[in-house]
Design a protein around this motif. Sequence first.
Motif, PDB file in Angstrom:
ATOM      1  N   ARG A  66      -1.698  -1.877   6.688  1.00 43.86           N
ATOM      2  CA  ARG A  66      -2.982  -2.093   7.372  1.00 43.86           C
ATOM      3  C   ARG A  66      -4.081  -2.425   6.362  1.00 43.86           C
ATOM      4  NH1 ARG A  66       0.230   1.415   9.465  1.00 43.86           N
ATOM      5  NH2 ARG A  66      -0.184   2.723   7.677  1.00 43.86           N
ATOM      6  N   VAL A  67      -4.088  -1.721   5.260  1.00 43.84           N
ATOM      7  CA  VAL A  67      -5.101  -1.956   4.224  1.00 43.84           C
ATOM      8  C   VAL A  67      -4.954  -3.362   3.657  1.00 43.84           C
ATOM      9  CG1 VAL A  67      -5.921  -1.213   1.958  1.00 43.84           C
ATOM     10  CG2 VAL A  67      -5.221   0.499   3.656  1.00 43.84           C
ATOM     11  N   VAL A  68      -3.717  -3.746   3.386  1.00 41.28           N
ATOM     12  CA  VAL A  68      -3.450  -5.074   2.829  1.00 41.28           C
ATOM     13  C   VAL A  68      -3.924  -6.162   3.792  1.00 41.28           C
ATOM     14  CG1 VAL A  68      -1.632  -6.646   2.087  1.00 41.28           C
ATOM     15  CG2 VAL A  68      -1.502  -4.224   1.478  1.00 41.28           C
ATOM     16  N   LEU A  69      -3.552  -6.036   5.056  1.00 43.02           N
ATOM     17  CA  LEU A  69      -3.930  -7.053   6.037  1.00 43.02           C
ATOM     18  C   LEU A  69      -5.439  -7.135   6.207  1.00 43.02           C
ATOM     19  CD1 LEU A  69      -1.231  -6.455   8.805  1.00 43.02           C
ATOM     20  CD2 LEU A  69      -1.317  -8.314   7.146  1.00 43.02           C
ATOM     21  N   SER A 205       1.946   0.365  18.143  1.00 43.51           N
ATOM     22  CA  SER A 205       1.807   0.107  16.712  1.00 43.51           C
ATOM     23  C   SER A 205       1.103  -1.205  16.369  1.00 43.51           C
ATOM     24  CB  SER A 205       3.181   0.137  16.034  1.00 43.51           C
ATOM     25  OG  SER A 205       4.036  -0.849  16.577  1.00 43.51           O
ATOM     26  N   THR A 206       1.432  -2.302  17.072  1.00 40.27           N
ATOM     27  CA  THR A 206       0.879  -3.593  16.672  1.00 40.27           C
ATOM     28  C   THR A 206      -0.636  -3.625  16.729  1.00 40.27           C
ATOM     29  OG1 THR A 206       2.866  -4.782  17.354  1.00 40.27           O
ATOM     30  CG2 THR A 206       0.825  -6.053  17.225  1.00 40.27           C
ATOM     31  N   ARG A 207      -1.218  -3.047  17.777  1.00 36.07           N
ATOM     32  CA  ARG A 207      -2.668  -3.133  17.950  1.00 36.07           C
ATOM     33  C   ARG A 207      -3.412  -2.496  16.774  1.00 36.07           C
ATOM     34  NH1 ARG A 207      -4.602  -4.390  23.200  1.00 36.07           N
ATOM     35  NH2 ARG A 207      -3.021  -5.720  24.170  1.00 36.07           N
ATOM     36  N   LEU A 211      -3.251  -6.081  14.441  1.00 34.55           N
ATOM     37  CA  LEU A 211      -4.383  -6.762  15.061  1.00 34.55           C
ATOM     38  C   LEU A 211      -5.720  -6.157  14.641  1.00 34.55           C
ATOM     39  CD1 LEU A 211      -5.293  -9.006  16.939  1.00 34.55           C
ATOM     40  CD2 LEU A 211      -5.014  -7.418  18.872  1.00 34.55           C
ATOM     41  N   ALA A 212      -5.837  -4.845  14.656  1.00 33.27           N
ATOM     42  CA  ALA A 212      -7.105  -4.221  14.267  1.00 33.27           C
ATOM     43  C   ALA A 212      -7.495  -4.549  12.828  1.00 33.27           C
ATOM     44  CB  ALA A 212      -7.049  -2.715  14.482  1.00 33.27           C
ATOM     45  N   PRO A 213      -6.577  -4.460  11.847  1.00 33.61           N
ATOM     46  CA  PRO A 213      -6.974  -4.855  10.487  1.00 33.61           C
ATOM     47  C   PRO A 213      -7.425  -6.315  10.395  1.00 33.61           C
ATOM     48  CG  PRO A 213      -4.978  -3.546  10.405  1.00 33.61           C
ATOM     49  CD  PRO A 213      -5.249  -3.815  11.851  1.00 33.61           C
ATOM     50  N   LEU A 214      -6.761  -7.212  11.120  1.00 31.28           N
ATOM     51  CA  LEU A 214      -7.201  -8.605  11.114  1.00 31.28           C
ATOM     52  C   LEU A 214      -8.624  -8.721  11.655  1.00 31.28           C
ATOM     53  CD1 LEU A 214      -4.010 -10.455  12.445  1.00 31.28           C
ATOM     54  CD2 LEU A 214      -4.911 -10.500  10.115  1.00 31.28           C
ATOM     55  N   ARG A 215      -8.873  -8.091  12.780  1.00 36.20           N
ATOM     56  CA  ARG A 215     -10.203  -8.168  13.386  1.00 36.20           C
ATOM     57  C   ARG A 215     -11.262  -7.523  12.499  1.00 36.20           C
ATOM     58  NH1 ARG A 215      -8.467  -6.349  19.549  1.00 36.20           N
ATOM     59  NH2 ARG A 215      -8.237  -8.443  20.437  1.00 36.20           N
TER      60      ARG A 215
END
Length: 363
Positions: A66-69, A205-207, A211-215
Amino acid sequence: MNDAITAAWRRAAGHQRRFDARFASYFDSLTDPEDSSLEIPRRGTFPARALQLVRELSLRGGKRLRVVLLHEAAALVTGESVPGLDEAAISIELLQTHGLIHDDIIDDAPTRRGGPSTYYAYRQDFPDRPDTALALAVLAGDLAAFLAGRVLLTGALPPDRALAMAAVHADTAAATVAGQLLDLERDFHPEPDTELLHEVTEYKSTRYSVLAPLRLGLLAAGADLAPYDGELRRYATALGIANQIHDDWLDLFGDPESLGKPVGSDIRSGRRSYAVRAFLAACDGNERKLLDAALGTPGCDDDTLDRIRGIARAHGVDRQLKAEAERHARRAAAQAATWRERWRPDAVAFFEHMPAWSVTRDR
């Protein structure tokens, strides 16, 4: 592993190292008597113990995907330093801690990330009071969740940006809880279909993992999400499914030392995972009886799991799962490739190569 995937791994490792140091400093700031902005009771030991256990589990790491994304999402827009990324990363990892604590209660899991789960740490603290141990573990998970929201609203972000990012966080947390509910319902279906498994993966998990890290990364960099949300969702969904199938593969076929927890936990907890579904589709009557007897049996012995693993390999379940994970990873990479004309090439390249890396990891 080819050079491009190796480069993606090294870039991810750099984000992880920097974040781990920042995350430890964050927890230090919460307990600094001279400079803590978090007001917790100073009398008694339970509040401090909860914070200690949240810290310990959080800092034991994990992939930090998540941090990386999140950092790479901001890099799509700018190569400059972006205020708010640290807060967003801490927020999303605390939400992960919350989920892990509650997952381990639900699954009665003794270990997590190479150490005791929060629930079992409390069971060790209170061996004669299981109800107290359970209550304290639930509250520790809640503490992590509220800290996750707080960090976005108490940092140095401009108020409008902080509010937008906090809204993403709140939506993500609600979707994740809904996914956990559907995850429990899934196991009432003896043989859930693939679409149900994909739906569980999307919400559980995906959200929050993709998705949340991208947003959050794009918002922190000042981007308008509206024109891109559909393609972000498509990338996240494909990568999320690839990750989950690979996680299920690791749970049956992985190395316990690399994982930091025993393999076979899905079978012992009765979870109808992608691996379990593939086994059921491939096996004969007697083989199915063996799996049915093991599913949901916490004391299932290692010899039985070895037999199940051997049968699964004989039917090619391991290869089938690998191929499915790789197929969804390619879908994610193809979606990222469409970003080349719009966003910064080095960051786009990272998102193209990240899916292949994510289905070759060993933990």
